[in-house]
Design an enzyme around this catalytic site. Structure first.
Site, PDB file in Angstrom:
ATOM      1  N   HIS A 318     -44.230  23.193  48.097  1.00 41.15           N
ATOM      2  CA  HIS A 318     -44.129  21.758  47.838  1.00 41.15           C
ATOM      3  C   HIS A 318     -45.144  21.044  48.712  1.00 41.15           C
ATOM      4  O   HIS A 318     -45.202  21.275  49.927  1.00 41.15           O
ATOM      5  CB  HIS A 318     -42.716  21.269  48.149  1.00 41.15           C
ATOM      6  N   ARG A 338     -43.797   9.696  46.058  1.00 43.23           N
ATOM      7  CA  ARG A 338     -45.088   9.411  45.423  1.00 43.23           C
ATOM      8  C   ARG A 338     -44.909   8.752  44.064  1.00 43.23           C
ATOM      9  O   ARG A 338     -45.716   7.918  43.649  1.00 43.23           O
ATOM     10  CB  ARG A 338     -45.897  10.707  45.295  1.00 43.23           C
TER      11      ARG A 338
END
Length: 533
Positions: A318, A338
């Site tokens: 990740h 994000r």
């Protein structure tokens, strides 16, 4: 909070914020992505892999740590296991107490089968609990399962097994409906319509979430359903070996009581492996976002019994794990940060990639920034890049972070870092096992009768990279399907005499390959937690 050097870099991030909000970095071309991955993604570091010497995948490569487990003997080799003394007898034995195992148990029970879950920790101690950002499903008017398929197929480098991916996306809307009816508290607007957002690599907003504790909320709901149905759950008990019958079919498992060290025999007409991932193997010394028991147990059990692996050489790192502070090093910073508008920037405040590239591309970009380009921010444990979280409040208005990602806000506030006011430092963390045991569309393994696999222990659903939100989806879709299929199969099974001969055969194959080892597998708990009796 931050060191003086970090604060100097924060000033640069703040100085460039307004300009960055006006112009988003372009997305990379396919050629640029391929070049980046080959140069910087951990899956391409040849020295980190070893050749598998025996078994169905002989001659293929695997991470060194996994290959070591595959080249180890069974924990019960030489033990006197009395297979005539049956401690548990059931139609469907489910190994693993996470989201996939619980979903399978619910559906098998609904189909009328006798079901039992065995889990080495507690029910819910699983990667499902660690998932934060959401679950994908194409259930909005501007979307379709076909579009979902295209996004996921491309994001997985066109390597996903079509029959598996098709099932994943086609059954996604029903999975959301099922969870909603069970009581999962999805984010909804004032009219009761589910709120959806983008994830990395998605062309539509199809991410359904429960704030930033989506996995915990889903696990809470399916766990409660298991408990309400009074499905037996044997906790703190590990499956250490599959049992076969004299016909070569899987017929149960040998269990280890983790507290007493006693072995027990569970006979079952069908077995579902739902043991989750491998993050606590710490491949290539990466930190991990995974729960304590994620040690690839199901892969070892299935492989030793003769089930082939698929894409065992590909792991998802990740891109946004915690790089600072050290106390939570490697913890997950959900991709939803994000999705809500935060941008990845380097030590000089420069945005170096589009914020919603796929996870493998994002991770490789961060690694490149911190290594080849020397644009990382130094931390006590290495380096990282900034995730400019104050952008979320500037784009969505004050209170957006507390409303949409409250768990993330609280995690950082525990260390006097207010992500509403200052950016946070991130670096890739070991997150997901892309590869696993190979299954067909119905969930059964390719080589062994009566053995099914669901969840993260499956290989092939996502290809060689997974999009955000498709793992919470696959544990529901393939967990439910495995439960239904296992219950139906159990009705027609007549088990033969139980045997553990495959363990001896495996040991003989190791000897024949010239592999001398005193190590045993599955690992069960991380090495730093092990206390041998």
């Amino acid at each position: 909070m931050f060191t003086p050097e970090m604060m100097e870099s924060v000033k640069k991030v703040e100085a460039t914020r307004d300009a960055r909000m006006q112009t988003e970095p372009r997305r990379m071309t396919a050629e640029e992505k391929d070049e980046l991955l080959k140069a910087f993604h951990p899956d391409y570091r040849q020295e980190a892999f070893s050749e598998i010497k025996i078994g169905p995948n002989k001659g293929e490569k695997a991470p060194q740590e996994l290959a070591h487990l595959l080249h180890s003997n069974s924990r019960i080799l030489g033990e006197d296991i009395d297979l005539t003394k049956i401690d548990y007898d059931t139609d469907v034995l489910i190994i693993g107490g996470g989201g996939a195992g619980a979903s399978a148990a619910i559906e098998a029970h609904e189909a009328g089968a006798d079901v039992m879950i065995v889990t080495k920790l507690r029910i819910g101690d699983a990667n499902t609990m660690m998932a934060e950002g959401g679950i994908q499903a194409a259930d909005k008017p501007n979307d379709s399962p076909v579009q979902h398929y295209l996004d996921a197929f491309g994001g997985g480098h066109f390597a996903a097994r079509p029959e598996l991916l098709k099932r994943l996306v086609m059954e996604a809307p029903d999975a959301i409906k099922w969870l909603n009816e069970l009581g999962v508290m999805f984010d909804k607007d004032d009219d009761g319509v589910m709120v959806t957002t983008h994830g990395g690599g998605t062309s539509r907003k199809r991410m359904h979430a429960c704030k930033d504790y989506s996995g915990a909320e889903i696990m809470r709901t399916v766990r409660d359903e298991v408990i309400n149905r009074k499905i037996p759950v044997i906790e703190f008990t590990s499956a250490v070996e599959l049992i076969k019958d004299t016909n070569g079919h899987v017929a149960g498992a040998v269990l280890l009581n983790m507290e007493t060290g006693d072995y027990m025999v569970a006979r079952a007409k069908t077995v579902i492996i739902a043991t989750g991932g491998a993050g606590r193997m710490h491949y290539q010394n990466f930190p991990t976002s995974n729960h304590y028991g994620a040690t690839a147990d199901g892969l070892v059990l299935g492989y030793r019994a003769g089930a082939p692996l698929l894409y065992q050489d590909t792991i998802q790192y990740h891109p946004t794990g915690v790089a600072y502070p050290s106390q939570i090093f490697g913890a997950l910073v959900t991709e939803k940060v994000r999705s809500l508008g935060a941008m990845l920037v380097n030590v000089d405040g420069e945005a170096f990639m589009h914020p919603l590239e796929t996870r493998d591309v994002s991770a490789a970009s961060i690694i490149r920034e911190c290594t080849a380009r020397g644009k990382g921010v130094d931390t006590p444990l290495g380096s990282g890049v900034w995730l400019d979280t104050p952008m979320i409040e500037k784009l969505g208005g004050p209170g957006t972070i507390e409303k949409r990602i409250p768990a993330m806000l609280r995690m950082y506030l525990n260390y006097d870092i207010d992500m509403r006011k200052v950016p946070i430092l991130v670096y890739p963390t070991l997150h997901y096992q892309n590869g696993g045991l190979e299954i067909g569309g119905d969930g059964f393994t390719k080589a062994i009768d009566n053995l099914l696999v669901a969840g993260e222990a499956v290989g092939g659903i996502h290809g060689r990279n997974r999009l955000m939100g498709n793992s919470l989806l696959d544990i529901i879709v393939f967990g439910r399907n495995a439960g239904k299929a296992a219950a139906a199969k159990a009705k027609e099974i007549e088990l033969g005499e139980l045997t553990l001969k495959h363990i001896e055969d495996y040991a003989a194959a190791l000897n024949e390959a010239g592999i001398e080892t005193n190590d045993v597998s599955p690992l069960l708990l991380p090495k730093y937690a092990r206390h041998e009796r």
